[in-house]
Write an enzyme that holds these catalytic residues in place. Structure first.
Site, PDB file in Angstrom:
ATOM      1  N   TRP A   1       1.043  -1.166   0.511  1.00 28.59           N
ATOM      2  CA  TRP A   1       0.454   0.148   0.428  1.00 28.59           C
ATOM      3  C   TRP A   1       0.548   1.487   0.089  1.00 28.59           C
ATOM      4  O   TRP A   1       0.550   2.013  -0.436  1.00 28.59           O
ATOM      5  CB  TRP A   1      -0.568  -0.465   1.347  1.00 28.59           C
ATOM      6  CG  TRP A   1      -1.742  -0.720   1.072  1.00 28.59           C
ATOM      7  CD1 TRP A   1      -2.599  -2.115   2.073  1.00 28.59           C
ATOM      8  CD2 TRP A   1      -2.730  -0.969   0.304  1.00 28.59           C
ATOM      9  NE1 TRP A   1      -3.050  -3.204   1.791  1.00 28.59           N
ATOM     10  CE2 TRP A   1      -3.776  -2.428   0.938  1.00 28.59           C
ATOM     11  CE3 TRP A   1      -3.155  -1.059  -0.595  1.00 28.59           C
ATOM     12  CZ2 TRP A   1      -4.468  -3.103  -0.352  1.00 28.59           C
ATOM     13  CZ3 TRP A   1      -4.392  -0.846  -1.998  1.00 28.59           C
ATOM     14  CH2 TRP A   1      -4.939  -2.604  -0.952  1.00 28.59           C
TER      15      TRP A   1
ATOM     16  N   ASP B   1      -1.674   7.141   6.098  1.00 29.20           N
ATOM     17  CA  ASP B   1      -2.795   5.818   5.876  1.00 29.20           C
ATOM     18  C   ASP B   1      -2.882   4.986   6.811  1.00 29.20           C
ATOM     19  O   ASP B   1      -2.413   4.515   7.256  1.00 29.20           O
ATOM     20  CB  ASP B   1      -2.219   5.548   4.481  1.00 29.20           C
ATOM     21  CG  ASP B   1      -3.504   3.735   4.175  1.00 29.20           C
ATOM     22  OD1 ASP B   1      -4.235   4.678   4.627  1.00 29.20           O
ATOM     23  OD2 ASP B   1      -2.458   3.460   2.574  1.00 29.20           O
TER      24      ASP B   1
ATOM     25  N   LYS C   1     -11.952  -1.318   7.050  1.00 26.79           N
ATOM     26  CA  LYS C   1     -11.521  -2.481   8.131  1.00 26.79           C
ATOM     27  C   LYS C   1     -11.595  -1.932   9.562  1.00 26.79           C
ATOM     28  O   LYS C   1     -11.525  -3.160  10.156  1.00 26.79           O
ATOM     29  CB  LYS C   1      -9.935  -2.372   7.757  1.00 26.79           C
ATOM     30  CG  LYS C   1      -9.538  -3.575   6.497  1.00 26.79           C
ATOM     31  CD  LYS C   1      -8.408  -2.683   5.529  1.00 26.79           C
ATOM     32  CE  LYS C   1      -7.944  -2.876   4.459  1.00 26.79           C
ATOM     33  NZ  LYS C   1      -7.621  -2.181   3.152  1.00 26.79           N
TER      34      LYS C   1
END
Ligand SMILES: *Cc1c(COP(=O)(O)O)cnc(C)c1O
Length: 357
Positions: A100, A167, A191
């Site tokens: 990511w 993030d 999530k």
């Protein structure tokens, strides 16, 4: 009703109360006689939910003055681009801690001058780089606080001499965070705070408006700040469920209480991985995540991987297959994952060892 022990990495388990509220609101939203997905997003009933959601974010995370909370579409992946477009003028720095982080870095490189400050790619991202310096001439420094695929996490809010951008897709609301140390925090909701379809952004307003490039209307954070995330139709159903998820979190005692539970769940599973001779953890102990717990079969029992997977599946475990780039197993123990599920997985590992170890 069948209930799985859900360890999916995202989308993932959500509080039962949020699911029930969603079912009710699908039938009749706040006594309007309309479903939450049928009424106007400009109605006063909906605007009240938007406001409630923003207020819950501010309260639970203790967000200081000067920050705005936005609910956008496009997922965390779209934020990789937003961040660079809105903040990158001269130079940006990225910490490379996994796939990511690499994707975020790639978007920034396409927009301007972005440099890698440190990386853990030498050991397949199984640890968090340390001992690097953050150059003071960066417009911002980008980190991924929890590396969902590898099960590593930056546990401390770091001090950065430049704007810190994070993030936090997979560990937002899992622990108390000092928001004042960050200039911008973003993530996909799916999530820890809701279903897929909504992306949260917490941004300190004074960092915006400093780049010289043209910003398309939809890609300019200021558009969404000005319109309270209603420049265009927001993802109403996802925001509704996020609101209910945050209400659940608040009722449970907020982030201090949640953090305690999350640490307990992670400790249960990590200590079993350490005790059980058939399994071994993949992340560096000091950096291991309390949200995504990665492990493989130990060398001697490598041939038993499929057997354990089948064994666990029979006992109701869902979503424990590791990401293909790590292999083995990954149990995601997000906020709404009950301690009972973690205990069930631990029992399953113990039983498997008795029969096969
Ligand atoms: C899942 C994940 C993403 C991608 O999220 P999308 O909303 O699917 O774009 C980005 N970063 C991290 C850390 C993730 O876990």
């Amino acid at each position: 009703m069948k209930v799985a022990h859900n360890f999916n990495a995202g989308p993932c388990v959500l509080p039962k109360s949020a699911i029930q509220a969603a079912i009710d609101a699908l039938h009749d939203f706040k006594g309007t006689g309309m479903s939450v997905i049928e009424l106007s997003h400009r109605s006063k009933e909906w605007e009240a939910t938007m406001e409630e959601c923003r207020a819950l974010w501010k309260e639970i995370l203790n967000i200081p003055e000067g920050y705005k909370v936005l609910f956008l579409g496009g997922g965390a992946s779209m934020q990789f681009l937003y961040v660079a477009m809105n903040l990158l003028e001269n130079k940006a720095g990225y910490l490379e801690t996994g796939v990511w982080a690499k994707k975020a870095f790639a978007e920034a490189k396409a927009i301007g001058n972005a440099v890698k400050i440190a990386s853990s790619s030498d050991k397949n991202f199984s640890y968090i780089p340390k001992g690097y310096e953050i150059p003071e001439d960066l417009d911002y420094f980008h980190i991924t606080t929890n590396n969902t695929i590898y099960g590593t996490e930056i546990h401390q809010d770091m001090n950065s001499p430049v704007n810190l951008v994070a993030d936090m897709s997979s560990d937002i609301m899992s622990r108390p965070v000092d928001v004042s140390k960050y200039a911008l925090i973003y993530g996909g909701a799916q999530k820890n705070v809701g279903p897929a379809g909504v992306t949260f952004v917490i941004v300190r307003e004074d960092i915006l408006g400093k780049v010289s490039r043209y910003l398309p209307t939809m890609l300019d954070y200021r558009t969404h700040i000005k319109e309270d995330s209603m420049f265009n139709t927001p993802p109403v159903f996802s925001i509704f469920i996020m609101t209910e998820t945050l209400k659940w979190l608040k009722n449970l005692g907020g982030l201090n209480a949640m953090y305690k539970i999350n640490k307990e769940k992670a400790a249960l599973l990590y200590s079993e991985i350490e005790r059980n001779k058939m399994f071994v953890g993949t992340a560096a102990v000091e950096d291991r995540s309390i949200m995504n717990i990665c492990f493989v079969m130990s060398e001697e029992y490598k041939d038993k991987e499929d057997a354990f997977m089948a064994f666990a599946k029979e006992r109701g475990m869902v979503g424990i297959k590791g990401h293909r780039s790590v292999g083995g197993f990954r149990a995601s123990t997000y906020n709404a994952c009950p301690v009972e599920s973690v205990k069930a997985l631990v029992s399953c590992m113990q039983e498997f060892e008795k029969l096969n170890g």
